[in-house]
Design a protein around this motif. Structure first.
Motif, short mmCIF file in Angstrom:
data_model
loop_
_atom_site.label_atom_id
_atom_site.label_comp_id
_atom_site.label_asym_id
_atom_site.label_seq_id
_atom_site.Cartn_x
_atom_site.Cartn_y
_atom_site.Cartn_z
N ALA B 646 -38.35 -23.70 -12.61
CA ALA B 646 -39.24 -23.51 -11.47
C ALA B 646 -38.47 -23.29 -10.18
CB ALA B 646 -40.20 -24.68 -11.32
N GLY B 647 -37.37 -22.54 -10.26
CA GLY B 647 -36.62 -22.20 -9.07
C GLY B 647 -35.59 -23.23 -8.66
N TYR B 648 -35.54 -24.35 -9.37
CA TYR B 648 -34.56 -25.39 -9.02
C TYR B 648 -33.39 -25.32 -9.98
CZ TYR B 648 -38.16 -27.32 -6.05
OH TYR B 648 -39.09 -27.49 -5.08
N PRO B 649 -32.16 -25.31 -9.44
CA PRO B 649 -30.98 -25.23 -10.34
C PRO B 649 -30.77 -26.57 -11.07
CG PRO B 649 -30.32 -25.38 -8.04
CD PRO B 649 -31.80 -25.29 -8.03
N LEU B 650 -30.36 -26.44 -12.31
CA LEU B 650 -30.16 -27.63 -13.17
C LEU B 650 -28.80 -27.52 -13.85
CD1 LEU B 650 -33.56 -27.62 -15.09
CD2 LEU B 650 -32.93 -29.19 -13.26
N VAL B 651 -28.33 -28.65 -14.25
CA VAL B 651 -27.16 -28.67 -15.14
C VAL B 651 -27.64 -29.24 -16.47
CG1 VAL B 651 -24.97 -29.80 -15.59
CG2 VAL B 651 -25.45 -28.86 -13.34
N VAL B 689 -30.29 -44.67 -21.35
CA VAL B 689 -29.96 -43.26 -21.06
C VAL B 689 -31.14 -42.58 -20.37
CG1 VAL B 689 -29.60 -41.03 -22.15
CG2 VAL B 689 -28.23 -42.97 -22.84
N LYS B 690 -32.32 -42.81 -20.97
CA LYS B 690 -33.50 -42.18 -20.41
C LYS B 690 -33.76 -42.65 -18.99
CE LYS B 690 -38.32 -41.22 -21.07
NZ LYS B 690 -39.59 -41.90 -21.24
N LYS B 691 -33.53 -43.98 -18.79
CA LYS B 691 -33.75 -44.55 -17.47
C LYS B 691 -32.81 -43.91 -16.45
CE LYS B 691 -34.93 -49.06 -15.66
NZ LYS B 691 -33.90 -49.68 -14.84
N ILE B 692 -31.54 -43.73 -16.85
CA ILE B 692 -30.57 -43.12 -15.93
C ILE B 692 -30.98 -41.68 -15.60
CG2 ILE B 692 -28.19 -42.31 -15.73
CD1 ILE B 692 -27.41 -44.79 -17.45
N VAL B 693 -31.38 -40.98 -16.65
CA VAL B 693 -31.78 -39.58 -16.43
C VAL B 693 -32.94 -39.51 -15.47
CG1 VAL B 693 -32.78 -37.56 -17.54
CG2 VAL B 693 -30.88 -38.74 -18.61
N GLU B 694 -33.92 -40.38 -15.71
CA GLU B 694 -35.11 -40.34 -14.85
C GLU B 694 -34.77 -40.79 -13.43
OE1 GLU B 694 -38.00 -42.53 -17.03
OE2 GLU B 694 -38.58 -40.77 -18.21
N ILE B 700 -34.96 -35.68 -20.44
CA ILE B 700 -34.17 -35.80 -21.68
C ILE B 700 -35.09 -35.61 -22.86
CG2 ILE B 700 -34.47 -38.32 -21.71
CD1 ILE B 700 -31.59 -38.43 -22.93
N ARG B 701 -34.56 -34.98 -23.89
CA ARG B 701 -35.35 -34.89 -25.11
C ARG B 701 -34.40 -34.94 -26.31
NH1 ARG B 701 -35.40 -29.32 -23.72
NH2 ARG B 701 -34.66 -28.03 -25.47
N VAL B 702 -34.96 -35.41 -27.41
CA VAL B 702 -34.17 -35.52 -28.64
C VAL B 702 -34.87 -34.70 -29.70
CG1 VAL B 702 -33.35 -37.08 -30.44
CG2 VAL B 702 -33.30 -37.80 -28.06
N GLU B 703 -34.10 -33.93 -30.41
CA GLU B 703 -34.71 -33.17 -31.50
C GLU B 703 -33.71 -33.11 -32.66
OE1 GLU B 703 -35.54 -29.86 -29.07
OE2 GLU B 703 -33.61 -28.90 -29.35
N VAL B 714 -29.95 -33.11 -22.13
CA VAL B 714 -30.13 -33.81 -20.85
C VAL B 714 -30.10 -32.76 -19.75
CG1 VAL B 714 -29.16 -35.46 -19.23
CG2 VAL B 714 -29.07 -35.91 -21.68
N ARG B 715 -31.13 -32.78 -18.90
CA ARG B 715 -31.12 -31.83 -17.78
C ARG B 715 -31.09 -32.64 -16.50
NH1 ARG B 715 -35.73 -27.51 -18.63
NH2 ARG B 715 -34.17 -25.86 -18.69
N LEU B 716 -30.14 -32.31 -15.65
CA LEU B 716 -30.00 -33.03 -14.38
C LEU B 716 -30.06 -32.02 -13.24
CD1 LEU B 716 -27.05 -35.37 -15.37
CD2 LEU B 716 -29.43 -36.05 -14.96
N PRO B 717 -30.86 -32.35 -12.21
CA PRO B 717 -30.94 -31.41 -11.08
C PRO B 717 -29.65 -31.41 -10.28
CG PRO B 717 -32.20 -33.38 -10.61
CD PRO B 717 -31.74 -33.52 -12.02
N VAL B 718 -29.32 -30.26 -9.71
CA VAL B 718 -28.10 -30.15 -8.91
C VAL B 718 -28.26 -30.96 -7.64
CG1 VAL B 718 -26.67 -28.55 -7.59
CG2 VAL B 718 -27.47 -27.94 -9.88
N GLU B 719 -29.46 -30.84 -7.01
CA GLU B 719 -29.71 -31.67 -5.83
C GLU B 719 -30.45 -32.91 -6.27
OE1 GLU B 719 -31.69 -29.40 -2.84
OE2 GLU B 719 -30.22 -27.76 -3.01
N ALA B 720 -30.06 -34.03 -5.65
CA ALA B 720 -30.59 -35.31 -6.13
C ALA B 720 -32.08 -35.40 -5.91
CB ALA B 720 -29.91 -36.45 -5.39
#
Lengths: 178, 749
Positions: B646-651, B689-694, B700-703, B714-720
């Motif tokens: 949605a237009g936001y950069p992620l790692v 892990v999930k708590k940290i991600v959130e 986060i998702r597991v498959e 794990v997807r983390l936004p570039v900006e906090a």
């Protein structure tokens, strides 16, 4: 009917002239210009029939004298009209010629006699010498014609249409000697 | 066809006036000339010419009109057929009666003129003339004899005596004039009743000619309105050598006889002339009549064209206007051509088209309004995070939105117009939803709320539904159903509850643990030396067990408190790749572990707490290691890459292992505490892990991988984007918004 009307318009000047000017002799007599003329008046059968049926015929002699002008229309010096009425008197079997200009009336037992009188112009004075300028050229012309406009109205229309009624001589023109 | 043409081809009133002004005088003059032929006879030929010229002019006009009409008719111009019909009608209406009148006039005229003449009258007149002549003949004979006697009487006289004798003779015979003259016409002697007249009335040459031929002459002369008898006779010669003379006697008829004879002559002459002139008269009358008729007829025909054009003009304009309206052009205003009923018609037509145009514009405006409202509504609906379904009274799907598609996992837009029962048959997941809301759809409750839980493709789903019956014009017309996917919210509440439990447990358990451990150690220390060996070993084992288990409990409590620890983030720029390498160094050297990294070189630094991220990586690797079966070899692949949502950069950090994977029934709850398949571990690894991600605003998702093993993404936004755990205030707000007794969801379970 339309064709007849058309002929009426078209045949204006094209009628055969049964009248003619045989000779004209004109000269000065005591400073008056006088004309002698012999005219041939041959009436058409239609005209003779009308005459015998009581129609009065008007025969007119026209005489014009003009001064020639080089760059302009000719000037009219004198214009003369001799008008005769020719009629037939049934009771006496006489032809009556009335000279309208003077009111003189003459009777003739024959038609030719009456026509000869009309057709013989003797010593007719035209104009005085005072009217003539020395350095100008004068031309005189004469003709004799049957005046259709004096015919009874009903006949006049026919006269315009039928050639037998268009009786007129050509203009006889001569130069005036001074 | 344009209206400019309409205007140009329209008839003009001054045409008609001009024509009338031209025709009327000639007709009038023809009339008076026919009435009084003598007075206006000079005009007659000119009138005929004028009438002919006018006729030709009219013919030309009519020809032009006919040519124009034929051209219009051939090109099927509007109104031309009507024009032709009207003109034909007018022409027939005018020509037929006029022709009939003409025919009878022609007949009457001819017969009328003929009636003036009568054979009996003619015969009577001829007889009268003959009678007059006979009467005159007798008189003439008498006079001839008398004259001949006189001639004989004077034949022997000497010329000098002749003049006196003549006067005497004249007076005896009541003559007007008595003349003796030679054959050549020279007067020898004369006697007149009027002594002033010197020149006598001489006989014509032809009379003398007749005498020379030996015949005496007698005749009647009409002189000056009175009749005279003229006799001319030869005078018998007494001496053959002497010149021959003739004698002429002029004697008047008696006045009475003269008048009568002249009347007979005049009457006869007039009748003869009239009789002779009757054919020309008829001809001229008929000519006049025909010309008048021709002019009238041509005028009538032209008038027919004129009035037909004037009549047809508004109709033609109307026809063109109607065609324009039929083709959708409402803008044209028809020109007003007259003020009569047709003019009113044109005016009404103009009003009508104007109203139609207004109505059409109004309709277009409302359509545009409706469309813009619809677009607006769709935009609003599309931006709503809540799913919306609108059903009509037959439970057919009418409206839906993007959020509904997202929640149900298929495109509902394609199913608009389909009954939801049919949709349910096609999509079993949707069927759960229908079954859950059906009681409300069939009941007549105006509004309702329901929380629906069912298992879908992504595990357990909780929908919070609100419905309302749509009422239009006081009758039921359908339902609108608004629903939110509160699965994640419920999950978050559950997580928060777990955290709370953990915190309390840790607090409650941690406090007695130290006394327990101290007490056990004190027991061991005090009694181990004083006890016999058998008891001592029991004590030793028991206190050891207590101390050991307390240690375990302490570990557990520590983990709990770790899980329940409120976030205290220390954000800084973190290079994930560098951090990964740093952490992975700790695991190198394990012969049973093969870690391969596939790191993106263009990975941006992210705003994060480096300690937490380190813990996250450690936990993930530890989780993978714990999941492997004992002493078996494990391959781990670690990827980093740049992504965008949605237009936001992620790692994106992806960790794939070759372990046994996650059992299907646990995959939805794998991040809850103590949900684990592993033989060892705290059961809090992945929850933490999930708590940290959130906390970092990530996901986060597991498959399970197709070739075996698990994959953690794990997807983390570039900006906090720092998530907060719900505090008490917020929770109370949530509680208040939920139906009574429904929330928190975990309380119900």
């Amino acid at each position: 009917m339309a064709a007849a009307l058309l002929a009426l318009v078209v045949s204006g000047g094209a009628a055969r002239a049964d009248f003619s000017v045989r000779s004209v002799d004109a000269d000065w007599v005591d400073n008056i210009y006088q004309i002698d003329a012999r005219l041939g008046l041959d009436l058409s059968p239609q005209a003779i029939e009308a005459l015998h049926k009581g129609v009065t015929l008007a025969i007119v002699i026209d005489i014009d004298v003009e001064r020639s002008r080089r760059y302009w229309l000719n000037e009219s010096i004198a214009s003369l009209e001799q008008r005769y009425h020719l009629s037939y008197h049934a009771l006496s079997d006489q032809y009556v010629v009335s000279y309208i200009n003077t009111g003189v009336q003459l009777n003739f037992p024959s038609l030719q006699g009456a026509l000869d009188v009309i057709g013989t112009v003797m010593d007719l004075p035209i104009f005085d010498r005072q009217l003539v300028e020395d350095d100008s050229v004068y031309r005189a012309s004469l003709r004799v014609r049957l005046d259709i406009s004096e015919l009874p109205a009903p006949l006049r229309v026919m006269a315009y249409v039928r050639p037998g009624w268009r009786l007129s001589s050509d203009w006889h023109t001569w130069t005036l000697n001074k | 066809m344009d209206f400019e043409q309409v205007k140009r081809s329209g008839p003009r009133v001054w045409h008609a006036l001009l024509l009338l002004a031209m025709l009327a005088p000639s007709l009038y003059f023809l009339h008076i000339v026919a009435q009084e032929p003598q007075r206006f006879s000079a005009l007659y030929p000119w009138l005929l010419v004028l009438a002919i010229v006018e006729s030709l002019l009219l013919l030309l006009l009519i020809s032009v009109n006919i040519w124009r009409l034929v051209r219009q008719y051939r090109s099927r111009a509007t109104g031309s057929q009507l024009s032709v019909r009207l003109i034909l009608t007018f022409v027939v209406l005018s020509v037929v009666p006029v022709s009939v009148v003409y025919y009878f006039s022609f007949d009457f005229l001819g017969r009328g003129i003929e009636n003036w003449f009568d054979v009996r009258v003619e015969n009577a007149l001829t007889s009268a003339l003959k009678l007059s002549r006979a009467a005159l003949d007798e008189r003439m004979r008498d006079q001839l004899k008398a004259t001949q006697r006189m001639a004989t009487a004077v034949s022997t006289l000497h010329p000098s005596e002749l003049a006196f004798r003549l006067d005497e003779l004249r007076e005896q015979s009541d003559a007007l004039e008595l003349t003796v003259l030679t054959y050549s016409g020279r007067i020898v002697a004369a006697s007149n009743i009027n002594p002033t007249i010197i020149v006598p009335n001489l006989p014509h040459e032809t009379i003398l000619q007749q005498l020379r031929q030996g015949r005496d002459y007698v005749g009647v002369d009409p002189i000056g309105g009175r009749l005279q008898v003229r006799t001319v006779v030869r005078i018998p010669a007494y001496d053959p050598l002497h010149e021959q003379w003739v004698m002429q006697l002029l004697a008047p008829l008696t006045e009475r006889i003269s008048e009568l004879a002249e009347e007979v002559q005049q009457g006869y002459a007039q009748y003869e002339e009239s009789s002779y002139l009757r054919e020309p008269l008829k001809f001229s009358f008929l000519l006049t009549l025909s010309l008048v008729l021709l002019l009238t007829l041509l005028g009538a025909v032209w008038a027919a064209f004129y009035s037909a054009r004037r009549l047809v003009e508004p109709i033609r304009v109307l026809a063109i206007g109607t065609r324009l309206v039929a083709s959708g052009d409402y803008g044209k205003r028809l020109p007003l051509t007259s003020n009569d009923e047709l003019g009113v018609l044109v005016q009404s037509f103009n009003d009508m088209t104007q109203r139609i145009a207004q109505a059409r514009d109004e309709a277009e405006r409302s359509q545009r309004r409706a469309e813009s409202q619809k677009t607006y509504l769709e935009a609003v609906l599309g931006r709503l995070s809540s799913g919306v379904l609108v059903l009509d009274s037959q439970r057919v799907l009418r409206t839906t939105n993007a959020a509904a598609n997202h929640i149900f996992g298929f495109d509902l837009n394609e199913l608009i117009g389909v009954s939801i029962d049919d949709v349910g048959k096609r999509y079993p997941l949707f069927n759960h939803f229908i079954i859950a809301i059906m009681p409300y759809l069939v009941s007549d409750r105006p509004e309702w709320r329901e929380e629906i839980t069912f298992f879908g493709a992504s595990g357990r789903q909780v929908l919070l539904c609100r419905g309302a019956a749509l009422v239009r014009d006081r009758s039921f017309s359908g339902h609108v159903i608004v629903f939110d996917d509160v699965t994640k919210l419920v999950q978050a509440q559950r997580d928060a509850a777990w955290g709370e439990v953990a915190r309390r447990l840790a607090h409650e358990i941690k406090n007695p643990l130290t006394p327990i451990q101290l007490s056990a150690e004190r027991l061991r220390h005090k009694f181990l030396a004083t006890m016999d060996s058998a008891d001592a070993s029991v004590l030793d084992r028991s206190t050891n067990t207590i101390v050991q288990q307390v240690e375990v409990l302490k570990e557990m409590v520590k983990a709990f408190s770790e899980y329940a620890r409120p976030p205290a983030m220390k954000l800084s720029k973190v290079d994930i790749n560098a951090l990964l390498e740093e952490v992975l160094d700790l695991y190198r050297g394990d012969p049973n572990l093969e870690i391969r990294t596939h790191l993106s070189s263009s990975l941006p630094s992210i705003e994060a707490d480096p300690g937490r991220i380190r813990q996250l990586i450690v936990n993930l690797i530890k989780n993978a290691l714990e999941a492997r079966s004992e002493a078996s070899r494990l391959d781990v692949d670690i990827f980093t890459r740049v992504a965008e949502d949605a237009g936001y950069p992620l790692v994106e950090l992806i960790l794939e292992d070759s372990g046994s994977g996650v059992p299907e029934e646990l995959i939805g709850r794998i991040f809850e505490p103590y949900v684990t398949t592993k033989p060892k571990g705290s059961g809090l690894g992945l929850p933490i892990v999930k708590k940290i991600v959130e906390e970092h605003g990530g996901a986060i998702r597991v498959e399970n991988r197709e070739q075996g093993g698990a994959r953690v993404v794990v997807r983390l936004p570039v900006e906090a984007f720092v998530a907060r755990t719900l505090d008490d205030d917020e929770r109370s707000v949530l509680d208040a918004a939920s139906p009574v007794g429904r929330y928190p969801a975990n309380e119900r379970e």
